[in-house]
Design an enzyme around this catalytic site. Structure first.
Site, short mmCIF file in Angstrom:
data_model
loop_
_atom_site.label_atom_id
_atom_site.label_comp_id
_atom_site.label_asym_id
_atom_site.label_seq_id
_atom_site.Cartn_x
_atom_site.Cartn_y
_atom_site.Cartn_z
N HIS A 238 0.79 -1.23 0.00
CA HIS A 238 0.00 0.00 0.00
C HIS A 238 0.84 1.30 0.00
O HIS A 238 0.68 2.14 -0.87
CB HIS A 238 -0.90 0.05 1.24
C1 BDR Z 1 -2.74 0.67 5.52
O1 BDR Z 1 -2.89 0.19 6.86
C2 BDR Z 1 -1.68 -0.30 7.34
O2 BDR Z 1 -1.84 -1.58 7.86
C3 BDR Z 1 -0.70 -0.28 6.21
O3 BDR Z 1 0.59 0.09 6.68
C4 BDR Z 1 -1.25 0.75 5.26
O4 BDR Z 1 -0.80 2.05 5.58
C5 BDR Z 1 -3.48 -0.24 4.58
O5 BDR Z 1 -4.83 -0.29 4.93
#
Ligand code: BDR
Ligand code: CA
Length: 311
Positions: A238
């Site tokens: 992400h």
């Molecule tokens: C986001 O939530 C976190 O777990 C990850 O680092 C990312 O920023 C994804 O939903």
């Protein structure tokens, strides 16, 4: 042209890869990294940030710790995704260095004030620090070129059926950021789930050296969650997509739309309500990621991560 950036994060497997991508990118000048409670406690996300920078030989990049809990909500950590340390998998030593004594919010304001050019802010955790920055320094928007955040989704959720983790964790803070009038880009799950690291990518990185092996070991752990949850043997990265979008705005297609954050309902807490089909008169307040060229994303990401082992 070199773009000055600040990353606000909660490492976090994908946060770590986002930091490494920024370090490997000569087009970016990383002015510092700030940390927030999110994937793990503030103490752990701060230690993890220092550990990642030290692994990459970049202990010179200053780290400042920020909010230890959301503005109004109870703290909730995503240990079921990122493990007890927040960075489970690779065996990294504890940090040798420490965060600077300044609070993240004051650190961000100072770096933005002293920068020669307007700074791009890349928040990839809950938006608590950014909301506090806007509250404490109401004129700060003048020094911010844009905010490219990882969070939200048009049509799905990963922490609840309705919401993405970063926005759900601190919805009041997120609402404040979308309402700020600053140029905001939302890199949400619709985009990040469409560009997933595969085992093949991880094996290629493992062959590169210490940093590549670290990323491959992050994948080994992070992919377990995605296998359990989605039945896929690949992982979205992400937060790295937000950094990649700053590097190459053509990787992610965006539409200028209105985004409101649900803060009232428990069922839909943290939902980013994106007016994709312009069903309201509400003014657009964000560039919303709607598509990604996954192949070109990995063509950018992988060689850059490998380059960290070449030096
Ligand atoms: C986001 O939530 C976190 O777990 C990850 O680092 C990312 O920023 C994804 O939903
Ligand atoms: Ca994150």
């Amino acid at each position: 042209m070199i773009t000055p950036i600040l990353i606000d994060c909660d490492p976090g497997h994908d946060d770590a890869i986002a930091i490494l991508l920024a370090l490997a990118s000569p087009e970016l000048e990383l002015l510092g990294v700030t940390t927030v409670s999110g994937n793990q406690t503030l103490e752990k996300t701060t230690a993890n940030t220092l550990r990642v920078l030290e692994l990459a030989g970049r202990a010179d990049v200053a780290v400042a710790a920020g909010a230890g809990r959301p503005l109004l909500r109870e703290r909730f950590v995503a240990d079921y995704v990122h493990g007890k340390t927040g960075l489970d998998g690779p065996a990294l030593p504890p940090p040798r260095g420490a965060a600077v004594p300044e609070h993240a919010v004051d650190f961000l304001a100072a770096r933005i004030a002293e920068a020669d050019e307007r700074v791009t802010l890349i928040p990839v955790g809950p938006l608590t620090n950014v909301a506090l920055l806007l509250a404490r320094y109401p004129e700060i928007g003048d020094g911010i070129e844009r905010i490219v955040l990882m969070g939200g989704a048009i049509a799905e959720g990963n922490v609840t059926p309705a919401a993405e983790f970063n926005i759900w964790a601190d919805p009041e803070a997120a609402a404040r950021v979308f309402a700020s009038g600053i140029d905001v880009t939302m890199i949400g799950l619709d985009v990040t789930h469409a560009a997933r690291m595969t085992r093949e990518h991880a094996e290629r990185l493992r062959a590169a050296g210490a940093v590549g092996t670290f990323v491959a070991e992050l994948f080994d752990f992070f992919s377990l969650f995605h296998l359990r949850q989605y039945g896929i043997d690949s992982s979205p990265i992400h937060d790295a997509v937000a950094v990649a979008h700053v590097l190459d705005p053509t990787l992610v297609a965006t539409e200028r739309r209105n985004v409101e954050v649900e803060t009232q309902s428990e069922l839909c807490r943290g939902r980013t309500v994106v007016d994709l089909w312009r069903r309201t008169e509400r003014e657009p307040n964000a560039h919303v990621g709607v598509g990604i060229d996954a192949e070109r994303f990995f063509d950018l990401l992988l060689p850059r991560l490998e380059s960290l082992d070449a030096g």
